[in-house]
Design a protein around this motif. Sequence first.
Motif, mmCIF file in Angstrom:
data_model
loop_
_atom_site.group_PDB
_atom_site.id
_atom_site.type_symbol
_atom_site.label_atom_id
_atom_site.label_comp_id
_atom_site.label_asym_id
_atom_site.label_seq_id
_atom_site.Cartn_x
_atom_site.Cartn_y
_atom_site.Cartn_z
ATOM 1 N N VAL A 38 -15.475 -0.275 27.486
ATOM 2 C CA VAL A 38 -15.676 0.531 26.017
ATOM 3 C C VAL A 38 -14.480 0.443 25.198
ATOM 4 O O VAL A 38 -13.448 0.594 26.040
ATOM 5 N N VAL A 39 -14.680 0.243 23.887
ATOM 6 C CA VAL A 39 -13.724 0.243 23.149
ATOM 7 C C VAL A 39 -13.837 1.281 21.807
ATOM 8 O O VAL A 39 -15.135 1.319 21.568
ATOM 9 N N ILE A 40 -12.887 2.017 21.258
ATOM 10 C CA ILE A 40 -13.217 2.695 19.882
ATOM 11 C C ILE A 40 -12.557 1.784 18.975
ATOM 12 O O ILE A 40 -11.420 1.542 18.808
ATOM 13 N N ASN A 41 -13.739 1.388 18.098
ATOM 14 C CA ASN A 41 -13.256 0.496 16.892
ATOM 15 C C ASN A 41 -12.241 1.365 15.837
ATOM 16 O O ASN A 41 -12.466 2.467 15.624
ATOM 17 N N VAL B 16 -21.767 9.815 15.121
ATOM 18 C CA VAL B 16 -21.967 10.624 13.722
ATOM 19 C C VAL B 16 -21.774 12.078 14.600
ATOM 20 O O VAL B 16 -22.857 12.535 15.071
ATOM 21 N N PRO B 17 -20.996 13.126 14.143
ATOM 22 C CA PRO B 17 -20.867 14.431 14.583
ATOM 23 C C PRO B 17 -22.064 14.959 14.214
ATOM 24 O O PRO B 17 -22.698 15.118 13.118
ATOM 25 N N GLY B 18 -22.813 15.706 15.289
ATOM 26 C CA GLY B 18 -23.914 16.468 15.120
ATOM 27 C C GLY B 18 -25.304 15.574 15.099
ATOM 28 O O GLY B 18 -26.367 16.217 15.057
ATOM 29 N N TYR B 19 -25.006 14.296 15.289
ATOM 30 C CA TYR B 19 -26.339 13.523 15.260
ATOM 31 C C TYR B 19 -26.379 12.441 16.344
ATOM 32 O O TYR B 19 -27.394 12.270 16.848
ATOM 33 N N SER B 20 -25.343 11.901 16.695
ATOM 34 C CA SER B 20 -25.298 11.066 17.838
ATOM 35 C C SER B 20 -24.248 11.211 18.673
ATOM 36 O O SER B 20 -23.780 10.138 19.558
ATOM 37 N N ASN B 21 -23.528 12.367 18.746
ATOM 38 C CA ASN B 21 -22.456 12.436 19.675
ATOM 39 C C ASN B 21 -22.745 13.477 20.854
ATOM 40 O O ASN B 21 -22.085 14.059 21.571
ATOM 41 N N ASN B 22 -24.166 13.779 20.971
ATOM 42 C CA ASN B 22 -24.481 14.888 21.993
ATOM 43 C C ASN B 22 -24.378 14.150 23.398
ATOM 44 O O ASN B 22 -24.930 12.957 23.741
ATOM 45 N N PRO B 23 -23.659 14.932 24.119
ATOM 46 C CA PRO B 23 -23.265 14.326 25.657
ATOM 47 C C PRO B 23 -24.611 13.903 26.533
ATOM 48 O O PRO B 23 -24.505 12.926 26.928
ATOM 49 N N GLU B 24 -25.640 14.923 26.096
ATOM 50 C CA GLU B 24 -27.015 14.350 26.931
ATOM 51 C C GLU B 24 -27.508 13.194 26.483
ATOM 52 O O GLU B 24 -28.095 12.190 27.116
ATOM 53 N N GLU C 252 -10.788 14.445 19.893
ATOM 54 C CA GLU C 252 -11.789 15.032 21.206
ATOM 55 C C GLU C 252 -12.990 14.540 21.298
ATOM 56 O O GLU C 252 -13.637 14.155 22.587
ATOM 57 N N GLN C 253 -13.676 14.378 20.174
ATOM 58 C CA GLN C 253 -15.125 13.735 20.171
ATOM 59 C C GLN C 253 -15.195 12.424 20.521
ATOM 60 O O GLN C 253 -16.105 11.810 21.429
ATOM 61 N N LEU C 254 -14.188 11.534 20.053
ATOM 62 C CA LEU C 254 -14.019 10.164 20.405
ATOM 63 C C LEU C 254 -13.844 10.182 21.860
ATOM 64 O O LEU C 254 -14.359 9.378 22.616
ATOM 65 N N ASN C 255 -12.857 10.959 22.346
ATOM 66 C CA ASN C 255 -12.402 10.765 24.051
ATOM 67 C C ASN C 255 -13.513 11.217 24.763
ATOM 68 O O ASN C 255 -13.804 10.718 25.870
ATOM 69 N N GLU C 256 -14.245 12.261 24.148
ATOM 70 C CA GLU C 256 -15.457 12.619 25.115
ATOM 71 C C GLU C 256 -16.550 11.552 25.271
ATOM 72 O O GLU C 256 -17.112 11.407 26.298
ATOM 73 N N ALA C 257 -16.961 10.959 24.254
ATOM 74 C CA ALA C 257 -17.729 9.778 24.107
ATOM 75 C C ALA C 257 -17.391 8.722 25.137
ATOM 76 O O ALA C 257 -17.889 7.941 25.820
ATOM 77 N N TYR C 258 -15.992 8.251 24.835
ATOM 78 C CA TYR C 258 -15.483 7.151 25.513
ATOM 79 C C TYR C 258 -15.578 7.404 27.142
ATOM 80 O O TYR C 258 -16.043 6.761 27.827
ATOM 81 N N ASN C 259 -15.000 8.688 27.506
ATOM 82 C CA ASN C 259 -15.221 9.000 28.906
ATOM 83 C C ASN C 259 -16.811 9.113 29.444
ATOM 84 O O ASN C 259 -16.694 8.566 30.688
#
Length: 241
Positions: A238-241, A165-173, A222-229
């Motif tokens: 790891v898969v993106i559904n 969730v952008p702004g909620y659960s995509n923080n890289p940390e 970009e957000q999906l790729n960052e999380a995936y990486n």
Amino acid sequence: MLRVHSFESLGTYDGPGIRLVVFLQGCNFKCLYCANADTIELKGGTETSVEEIVNMAKNQKPFFGKKGGLTFSGGEPLVQAKQLLPVVKTLKQEGFHVCIDTNGSILNEDVKAVMEYVDIVLLDIKHINEAQHQLLTGKSNAKTLAFVDYLQEINKPVWLRYVLVPGYSNNPEHLHQLGKHFQAYNNIEKLEIQPYHELGAHKYEHLGWEYKLKGVKANTPEQLNEAYNILTTYFKEVVIN
């Protein structure tokens, strides 16, 4: 009798192969992005017998192939663990592959009994950070983390699912924190990134509830790729559904 919200035939996103997905009524979380808000209240749904579900499974068995089977989702299926037990037990006796899609926040003797007849657990990790988990679900994540420990103890295969969730659960940390927490669990076979969507928003309006993520946009590539990486450094797959 199980309280069933609905069925989905030929499901391909809820466990291995092609599956009959049984959405059960009732949930103990109230996630801000819930796509099935009409399953939250336990009192809804249709009372359905073991025989009805098993017969439906038998009718659809030709489509399952070698990997497919049934997935119990919701709502939170383990809210009805006592009623679910005879269903999964009968399905296993009939040779079906059984999957449970759960938030992992309930662990009692009924749930432990259900787990004996489950092949794979799809475990929805809402957030690794306690405060953010409270914000997203209204509940602590302590029980979910304890549930994962139990699944490792009994060596039950797990597919983690994580809604980005952008702004909620995509923080890289936090993504690194999630990976570090789970990387040593040898029963976790993969992690599925679930892109955020607003498909459940209209259900909130119908129920007279406020949809609190109004204005939150779908993930960018970009957000999906960052999380995936980030997550591929910690998990076997790891898969993106």
